[in-house]
Design a protein around this motif. Structure first.
Motif, short mmCIF file in Angstrom:
data_model
loop_
_atom_site.label_atom_id
_atom_site.label_comp_id
_atom_site.label_asym_id
_atom_site.label_seq_id
_atom_site.Cartn_x
_atom_site.Cartn_y
_atom_site.Cartn_z
N PHE A 3 -16.18 15.79 -4.40
CA PHE A 3 -15.10 16.22 -5.29
C PHE A 3 -14.38 14.98 -5.81
N PHE A 4 -13.52 15.16 -6.79
CA PHE A 4 -12.81 14.05 -7.41
C PHE A 4 -11.31 14.18 -7.19
N LYS A 5 -10.66 13.05 -7.04
CA LYS A 5 -9.21 12.98 -7.13
C LYS A 5 -8.87 12.40 -8.49
N SER A 6 -7.78 12.85 -9.08
CA SER A 6 -7.38 12.28 -10.36
C SER A 6 -6.97 10.82 -10.16
N THR A 7 -7.23 10.00 -11.17
CA THR A 7 -6.83 8.59 -11.06
C THR A 7 -5.31 8.44 -11.09
N THR A 8 -4.59 9.44 -11.59
CA THR A 8 -3.13 9.38 -11.58
C THR A 8 -2.55 9.66 -10.20
N ALA A 9 -3.39 10.07 -9.24
CA ALA A 9 -2.93 10.24 -7.86
C ALA A 9 -2.78 8.90 -7.15
N LEU A 10 -3.43 7.86 -7.68
CA LEU A 10 -3.45 6.55 -7.04
C LEU A 10 -2.05 5.94 -7.00
N CYS A 11 -1.69 5.37 -5.84
CA CYS A 11 -0.38 4.74 -5.71
C CYS A 11 -0.44 3.69 -4.61
N GLY A 12 0.68 3.04 -4.39
CA GLY A 12 0.75 2.00 -3.38
C GLY A 12 0.73 2.56 -1.97
N PRO A 13 0.37 1.74 -0.99
CA PRO A 13 0.20 2.22 0.37
C PRO A 13 1.48 2.72 1.03
N ASN A 14 2.62 2.21 0.59
CA ASN A 14 3.89 2.59 1.21
C ASN A 14 4.83 3.31 0.26
N ASP A 15 4.28 3.77 -0.87
CA ASP A 15 5.09 4.57 -1.80
C ASP A 15 5.40 5.93 -1.19
N ASP A 16 6.47 6.55 -1.65
CA ASP A 16 6.81 7.89 -1.18
C ASP A 16 5.70 8.88 -1.55
N LEU A 17 5.49 9.83 -0.66
CA LEU A 17 4.64 10.98 -0.97
C LEU A 17 5.50 12.04 -1.63
N ILE A 18 5.17 12.40 -2.85
CA ILE A 18 5.91 13.45 -3.55
C ILE A 18 5.25 14.79 -3.26
N ILE A 19 5.95 15.67 -2.56
CA ILE A 19 5.42 17.01 -2.30
C ILE A 19 5.44 17.78 -3.63
N PRO A 20 4.31 18.32 -4.07
CA PRO A 20 4.25 18.96 -5.39
C PRO A 20 5.22 20.14 -5.51
N LYS A 21 5.59 20.42 -6.74
CA LYS A 21 6.46 21.56 -7.03
C LYS A 21 5.86 22.84 -6.47
N ASN A 22 6.64 23.60 -5.73
CA ASN A 22 6.25 24.88 -5.12
C ASN A 22 5.22 24.75 -4.01
N SER A 23 4.94 23.54 -3.54
CA SER A 23 3.97 23.37 -2.45
C SER A 23 4.55 23.78 -1.11
N GLU A 24 3.74 24.45 -0.32
CA GLU A 24 4.10 24.78 1.06
C GLU A 24 3.03 24.32 2.05
N LYS A 25 1.92 23.75 1.53
CA LYS A 25 0.81 23.41 2.42
C LYS A 25 0.25 22.02 2.12
N THR A 26 1.13 21.04 1.96
CA THR A 26 0.67 19.67 1.76
C THR A 26 0.23 19.09 3.10
N ASP A 27 -0.93 18.45 3.10
CA ASP A 27 -1.61 18.03 4.34
C ASP A 27 -2.03 16.57 4.21
N TRP A 28 -2.36 15.97 5.33
CA TRP A 28 -2.77 14.56 5.41
C TRP A 28 -4.25 14.44 5.73
N GLU A 29 -4.85 13.30 5.39
CA GLU A 29 -6.25 13.02 5.74
C GLU A 29 -6.47 11.51 5.70
N ILE A 30 -6.52 10.86 6.85
CA ILE A 30 -6.86 9.45 6.87
C ILE A 30 -8.35 9.28 6.54
N GLU A 31 -8.67 8.27 5.72
CA GLU A 31 -10.07 8.05 5.34
C GLU A 31 -10.36 6.56 5.13
N LEU A 32 -11.60 6.21 5.36
CA LEU A 32 -12.14 4.92 4.95
C LEU A 32 -12.64 5.05 3.52
#
Length: 284
Positions: A99-128
């Protein structure tokens, strides 16, 4: 080498880490983008640094951006750890799930995570993640590592309702702004002795949820380069993220755990540094 990009969002400059100090190489390199990798920029930069140039030091307080400028593609591999398949009640794939992530999702390693509008199920995934170093099309697996420029830490944030409950297509839950913090740096392949044996961890508010090792990947990097290049041309600077181990919020029993405003997510990958994101609510 360890490559960084530093400065205000959208105005980052290229840099390097040498002996744990950050240096500005914008007098040598324009940016770590497709042209840089395509034009053998890594070797040219290494040669320039071997000449011991006098470089401005970058203060540790300066923001880090993504170590790679916005690529043509961010390609992700789903369900690539056996035990992650088990926790999500999914069959182990016979071929890589793409699958693809949008290139506009890219950000710095320590930037804030913006929880999307109306989101209730934002989740994490560490990856190489790894970065493509030269154009790749129909690559043989035996030659695949010749096309890899380096490796990065990546947090593949996911909005599970958007991903799984909105009529299909995982990309709906993967491409929100700030959903791809990358870095703190890109390590060239010579910096990592064994990429198939790296410890990885992720915590939320100090509690460990993910603790694994790249030993447990189903499909390894050489196969992924070979496989993906059968379906599309991989361009220099493209980012490929290899999948997450168990411990995502969706898989927590008896009830899933999702990110809320104020949560602090920290993660690290052996040899590739660590990052930290603070979750904030979406605002106009």
């Amino acid at each position: 080498m360890k490559l960084i990009r530093f400065g205000e969002s959208g105005k980052e400059k290229p840099g390097v880490i040498i002996a744990e100090k950050r240096f500005d190489v914008s007098s040598i390199v324009t940016d770590y983008n497709e042209a840089f990798f395509e034009e053998n920029g890594l070797e040219k930069l290494k040669a320039a640094l071997d000449g011991n140039p006098s470089l401005p030091e970058v203060e540790a307080s300066v923001r880090l951006g993504s170590p790679v400028a916005r690529p043509s593609k961010i390609i992700c591999i789903g369900l690539n750890y056996v035990d992650h398949c088990l926790e999500t009640n999914a069959p182990i794939p016979e071929e890589p799930i793409i699958f693809f992530k949008s290139t506009t999702a890219l950000c710095g390693p320590n930037d804030d995570l913006i929880i999307p509008k109306n989101s209730e199920k934002t989740d994490w995934e560490i990856e190489l993640a790894f970065v493509i170093g030269k154009k790749a099309s129909y690559v043989e697996e035996a030659d695949a590592m010749d096309y890899v420029a380096g490796y990065c830490l990546h947090n593949d944030y996911s909005e599970r309702a958007y991903q799984l409950e909105r009529g299909g297509q995982w990309a709906k839950g993967k491409g929100c702004d700030t959903f791809a913090p990358l870095g703190p740096f890109m390590a060239t392949t010579d910096e990592i002795a064994d990429v198939d044996n790296l410890k990885m961890w992720l915590t939320v508010n100090g509690k460990t949820y993910q603790s694994s090792n790249t030993l447990n990947l189903v499909f390894k990097i050489p196969f992924l380069v070979h496989y993906l290049s059968q379906f599309m041309t991989l361009l220099p600077g493209d980012i490929i993220s290899t999948g997450t181990p168990p411990g995502v919020g969706l898989g927590i029993k008896p009830e899933p755990v999702y990110i809320k405003a104020g949560d602090v997510i920290e993660l690290g990958l052996e040899g590739l540094g660590s990052s930290k994101q603070v979750a904030v609510a979406y605002k106009k």
